[in-house]
Design a protein around this motif. Sequence first.
Motif, PDB file in Angstrom:
ATOM      1  N   GLU A  74     -30.419  64.664-120.287  1.00 35.88           N
ATOM      2  CA  GLU A  74     -29.703  63.635-119.772  1.00 35.88           C
ATOM      3  C   GLU A  74     -30.374  62.383-119.254  1.00 35.88           C
ATOM      4  O   GLU A  74     -30.320  61.503-119.432  1.00 35.88           O
ATOM      5  N   GLN A  75     -31.600  62.732-118.681  1.00 34.22           N
ATOM      6  CA  GLN A  75     -32.393  61.911-117.659  1.00 34.22           C
ATOM      7  C   GLN A  75     -33.609  61.355-118.578  1.00 34.22           C
ATOM      8  O   GLN A  75     -34.354  60.227-118.123  1.00 34.22           O
ATOM      9  N   VAL A  76     -34.092  62.300-119.415  1.00 37.44           N
ATOM     10  CA  VAL A  76     -35.410  62.102-119.907  1.00 37.44           C
ATOM     11  C   VAL A  76     -35.183  61.813-121.624  1.00 37.44           C
ATOM     12  O   VAL A  76     -35.701  60.840-122.005  1.00 37.44           O
ATOM     13  N   GLN A  77     -34.638  62.679-122.079  1.00 41.24           N
ATOM     14  CA  GLN A  77     -34.773  62.979-123.603  1.00 41.24           C
ATOM     15  C   GLN A  77     -33.912  62.073-124.173  1.00 41.24           C
ATOM     16  O   GLN A  77     -34.268  61.126-124.932  1.00 41.24           O
ATOM     17  N   GLY A  78     -32.617  61.537-123.489  1.00 44.45           N
ATOM     18  CA  GLY A  78     -31.710  60.691-124.013  1.00 44.45           C
ATOM     19  C   GLY A  78     -32.117  59.188-123.965  1.00 44.45           C
ATOM     20  O   GLY A  78     -32.415  58.333-124.752  1.00 44.45           O
ATOM     21  N   PRO A  79     -32.620  58.737-122.750  1.00 43.00           N
ATOM     22  CA  PRO A  79     -32.853  57.430-122.501  1.00 43.00           C
ATOM     23  C   PRO A  79     -34.429  57.156-123.024  1.00 43.00           C
ATOM     24  O   PRO A  79     -34.636  55.958-123.274  1.00 43.00           O
ATOM     25  N   TYR A  80     -35.233  58.070-123.249  1.00 43.81           N
ATOM     26  CA  TYR A  80     -36.516  57.516-123.575  1.00 43.81           C
ATOM     27  C   TYR A  80     -36.746  58.381-124.985  1.00 43.81           C
ATOM     28  O   TYR A  80     -38.033  57.884-125.431  1.00 43.81           O
ATOM     29  N   GLN A  81     -35.910  58.825-125.466  1.00 45.29           N
ATOM     30  CA  GLN A  81     -35.987  59.407-126.836  1.00 45.29           C
ATOM     31  C   GLN A  81     -37.342  60.015-127.173  1.00 45.29           C
ATOM     32  O   GLN A  81     -37.811  59.960-128.225  1.00 45.29           O
ATOM     33  N   ASP A 103     -28.601  50.053-113.625  1.00 43.75           N
ATOM     34  CA  ASP A 103     -30.123  50.105-114.189  1.00 43.75           C
ATOM     35  C   ASP A 103     -30.164  50.916-115.365  1.00 43.75           C
ATOM     36  O   ASP A 103     -31.050  50.874-116.190  1.00 43.75           O
ATOM     37  N   PHE A 104     -29.094  51.987-115.346  1.00 43.49           N
ATOM     38  CA  PHE A 104     -29.074  52.937-116.678  1.00 43.49           C
ATOM     39  C   PHE A 104     -28.799  52.153-117.984  1.00 43.49           C
ATOM     40  O   PHE A 104     -29.214  52.449-118.883  1.00 43.49           O
ATOM     41  N   PHE A 105     -27.938  51.156-117.694  1.00 40.30           N
ATOM     42  CA  PHE A 105     -27.463  50.394-119.219  1.00 40.30           C
ATOM     43  C   PHE A 105     -28.497  49.238-119.568  1.00 40.30           C
ATOM     44  O   PHE A 105     -28.546  48.756-120.576  1.00 40.30           O
ATOM     45  N   PHE A 106     -29.019  48.602-118.448  1.00 38.61           N
ATOM     46  CA  PHE A 106     -29.606  47.354-118.789  1.00 38.61           C
ATOM     47  C   PHE A 106     -31.140  47.491-118.484  1.00 38.61           C
ATOM     48  O   PHE A 106     -31.569  47.919-117.656  1.00 38.61           O
ATOM     49  N   ASP A 107     -31.999  46.877-119.287  1.00 40.11           N
ATOM     50  CA  ASP A 107     -33.393  47.106-119.179  1.00 40.11           C
ATOM     51  C   ASP A 107     -33.838  45.742-118.766  1.00 40.11           C
ATOM     52  O   ASP A 107     -34.509  44.729-119.513  1.00 40.11           O
ATOM     53  N   GLU A 108     -33.820  45.543-117.419  1.00 41.84           N
ATOM     54  CA  GLU A 108     -34.302  44.296-116.754  1.00 41.84           C
ATOM     55  C   GLU A 108     -35.128  44.857-115.780  1.00 41.84           C
ATOM     56  O   GLU A 108     -35.058  45.700-114.864  1.00 41.84           O
ATOM     57  N   ARG A 109     -36.208  44.113-115.630  1.00 41.00           N
ATOM     58  CA  ARG A 109     -37.611  44.403-114.804  1.00 41.00           C
ATOM     59  C   ARG A 109     -36.994  44.533-113.290  1.00 41.00           C
ATOM     60  O   ARG A 109     -37.355  45.680-112.608  1.00 41.00           O
ATOM     61  N   HIS A 110     -36.313  43.759-112.581  1.00 35.66           N
ATOM     62  CA  HIS A 110     -36.119  43.724-111.216  1.00 35.66           C
ATOM     63  C   HIS A 110     -34.918  44.896-111.143  1.00 35.66           C
ATOM     64  O   HIS A 110     -35.005  45.507-109.878  1.00 35.66           O
ATOM     65  N   ILE A 111     -33.835  44.773-112.088  1.00 30.42           N
ATOM     66  CA  ILE A 111     -33.045  45.881-111.610  1.00 30.42           C
ATOM     67  C   ILE A 111     -33.658  47.128-112.007  1.00 30.42           C
ATOM     68  O   ILE A 111     -33.211  48.350-111.057  1.00 30.42           O
ATOM     69  N   ASN A 112     -34.383  47.444-112.860  1.00 28.45           N
ATOM     70  CA  ASN A 112     -35.167  48.753-112.942  1.00 28.45           C
ATOM     71  C   ASN A 112     -36.036  48.962-111.776  1.00 28.45           C
ATOM     72  O   ASN A 112     -36.089  50.338-111.481  1.00 28.45           O
ATOM     73  N   ALA A 113     -36.518  48.037-111.372  1.00 30.52           N
ATOM     74  CA  ALA A 113     -37.529  48.352-109.937  1.00 30.52           C
ATOM     75  C   ALA A 113     -36.487  48.832-108.796  1.00 30.52           C
ATOM     76  O   ALA A 113     -36.989  49.721-108.127  1.00 30.52           O
ATOM     77  N   LEU A 114     -35.473  48.273-108.783  1.00 35.93           N
ATOM     78  CA  LEU A 114     -34.460  48.678-107.508  1.00 35.93           C
ATOM     79  C   LEU A 114     -33.912  50.043-107.921  1.00 35.93           C
ATOM     80  O   LEU A 114     -33.832  50.918-106.871  1.00 35.93           O
TER      81      LEU A 114
END
Lengths: 589, 219
Positions: A499-506, B31-42
């Motif tokens: 869930e946390q690695v394989q899925g998001p990072y493929q 953060d899980f759904f969007f690839d935005e730098r600031h949100i990812n950092a938070l």
Amino acid sequence: MIDCPNCGASNKEESKFCGNCGQPLVAASEMVCPMCGTENPPESTTCSQCGARLVPLGGPPSEEQPELVEEEVAAVEGVEEEEVVEPEEVEGVLEPGAVEDIPEPEDVEGILEPGAVEDIPEPEEVEEILEPEAVEEVAEAEEAEEAPAVSEGELGEPIPPWLEKLKELPAEETPEEPKARVRLARAELPEWLEIPPDFEDMLSEVAPTVEGEELERAEIPSWLEAMRPGEAEEDAIAAEEPEGAPAESTGLLRGLKGTLAIEPALTIARRAKPLPPFSFSAFDVDRAQTFARVVKEPGRAKAKIVGPRRVEALAATTLRWIIYLIISIAVAVPILLGSNWAAANMGATAPTVAMYDAIEGLDEGAVVLISHDYTPGVAAEMIPQAEAVLNHLMERQGRLINISLTAEGSRLAQQVFEEVAEAHGYVYGEDYLNLGYMVGAEVGPRSIVEGFPRPTWTDFVEQRPFSEFPIADYVGSIEDIELIVEFAGGPEFLRLWLEQVQGPYQLPMVAGVSATADPFARPYYHNGSRKQLQGLITGLVGAAEYEWQRGQPASALASMDSQSLVHITIALLILFGNVAYFIGKLRKG
Amino acid sequence: MRRIVNAISIGMKRTIPMSIAIAIGSLVLIDFFFDERHINALGGFFVDSVVIIVAFALLLGLLNVLIVHFRRIGRRQEGWPYSIFLVAIALVVVVAGISGPETDIVTWIFDNVQFPLQAAIFSLLAFYVATAAYRAFRFRSFESIAFILAAVVVLLGQVPIGRYLSDLLPAAKEWILDVPATAGVRGIIIGVALGTIATGVRVLMGFDRPYGGEESSDQ
């Protein structure tokens, strides 16, 4: 718990205010029952425990109430017209709070109070205290509980002058004068109150009379006077007294009969509640009769433990140990004999072959992230898996970085690495590195891959920063990882990585799981065209299949003879168990 | 005044933790759904915070265990001699592990105490399974017959002797594991996923407050 009288919400014990509505839970002034001492709410009219009346007859004091009391007092006064009742004593009668004073002998005038008299259930008992006229008045007062007070004119009896004077005084301004008692001269003492001679002698010894001072001997309070039976009544009481009525043998009341009967009338003022209507069905009668019969039945002797049960228990215990012995033999014998029969009959299933292919397809020097997420409990099947796969990875010249989501996993992984690395000439820190236990539980895998590799990480063996090891030169980011190999003792670890690695990072991923985790891992392998797991090996058998696939038999394949024998033994036990079950059933018919 | 204090108390107890939980939960979800730098950092910051909190929780857990067993020893409660062993061994391991997880003492304790004990306890499962197979696997109904047959096929098909007996046994075992078993487990996984979504939504909307101690839920 205390239930709020306002909203009904339950509150903790000793709460002063309701947590829901804020109402006070303890009344400002509770009504204490004079008979049993129970605290009742201030609005109560009768005691919740003993049924004694808490407020005077006719409800709270009103302008009419004193008149009613006056009539009753007048009725009592009629008995002893010569008796002078002080206003204070009457005030005690008029005040509702005087009910609490009933137990005190000096204030027993409270018994004349309407409320107290009202609570006396049996008229016969009242007759022992009051004159017949007074009883009649009290009875009328009971009937007229809600009726308007009786006026003077209706009674048609003259009001004594002391009562007239009392009426003129406002209740608040009643003077507090010392209590005056009705005093009688010695000669006036009635016969029934005469002190017996022997008691008199005793009194004189204890308190000798001072010469020249005449002590007032007889001092009979009004309440006691009110109890004195009249001449006609005396005869009537004497006639009603049973022959065997107990008589006082000592003290001032010696010789008097029936004195004990007054006691309940004074202290226990109960109003018998009418019983609810009672009905019962034939079924109830039947149950009651059954209950009565069972109760009357003589006790039975304890059931003895019969012989066959002991035999059965012994057989069950023995059978269990026999099964344990059979399993032990099935495990030990092939190992002791060193047989290798299973290797000739081994094969590899599709998931195992897929895992082998995924590793076989790695480039030389590929960076592989390995996670050992298991405990010693499943090490017997996980370590052979790890050995087989690591051998293959080292054979492919992979650069291996190990981490673990369990504290024990890091140590177990280090053992495996040390055993395998030596055979392949791997150097710690250059070709492989163990980063140890990664804290984080649910967010562990994500915290590992975010910002991977972190320079602040330290390794498991030497406690040095990750960046100091040569292998760090090959790992710049998570994208440099070519394969994730997960060894999961339980399905939860595998799920976290997926869930946390394989899925998001493929990232490509293969897994070796324990036999118990296999059913939860298969859906990720059989996942259509998007195989989240590119390969899967399961349990000790999976390790053996991998060894067989590689053509390098090792510990897992060597243990397959034992496992085969144990499996077939269990299958036979199922068969024998059912045969025994059906034979037993046939015997019982 | 009392009402104001109560309002502040309720706010401290419910509203503020709920606001923090909703805000941070939403942020990590975004953060899980969007690839935005600031949100990812938070999001990364909060994930790292969890790691630190879990590490401290482990320490608190150790302290709690020690306190509980010290109290048991002090009060001479039932089984208190075992508590002495527990406290003594815990202290020994903690002291030995301060200098690192790979010291000689820690390694020796792991290899000679923890590993054999855990492995031995898990190994007993084989004996219990064998006893249960004899006692519990009964042909009582159609379902029990199907259950027992599946168990026997997987038992034999899993090991080389099944292949030796018949090639059909490994194939049947693979079919059972791949089709019915996987279908059932998929159903469970999807159900768990839906339940997780529902729980997440309830927490994010403040209906469930697993962080508030007692009386943490409105339902």
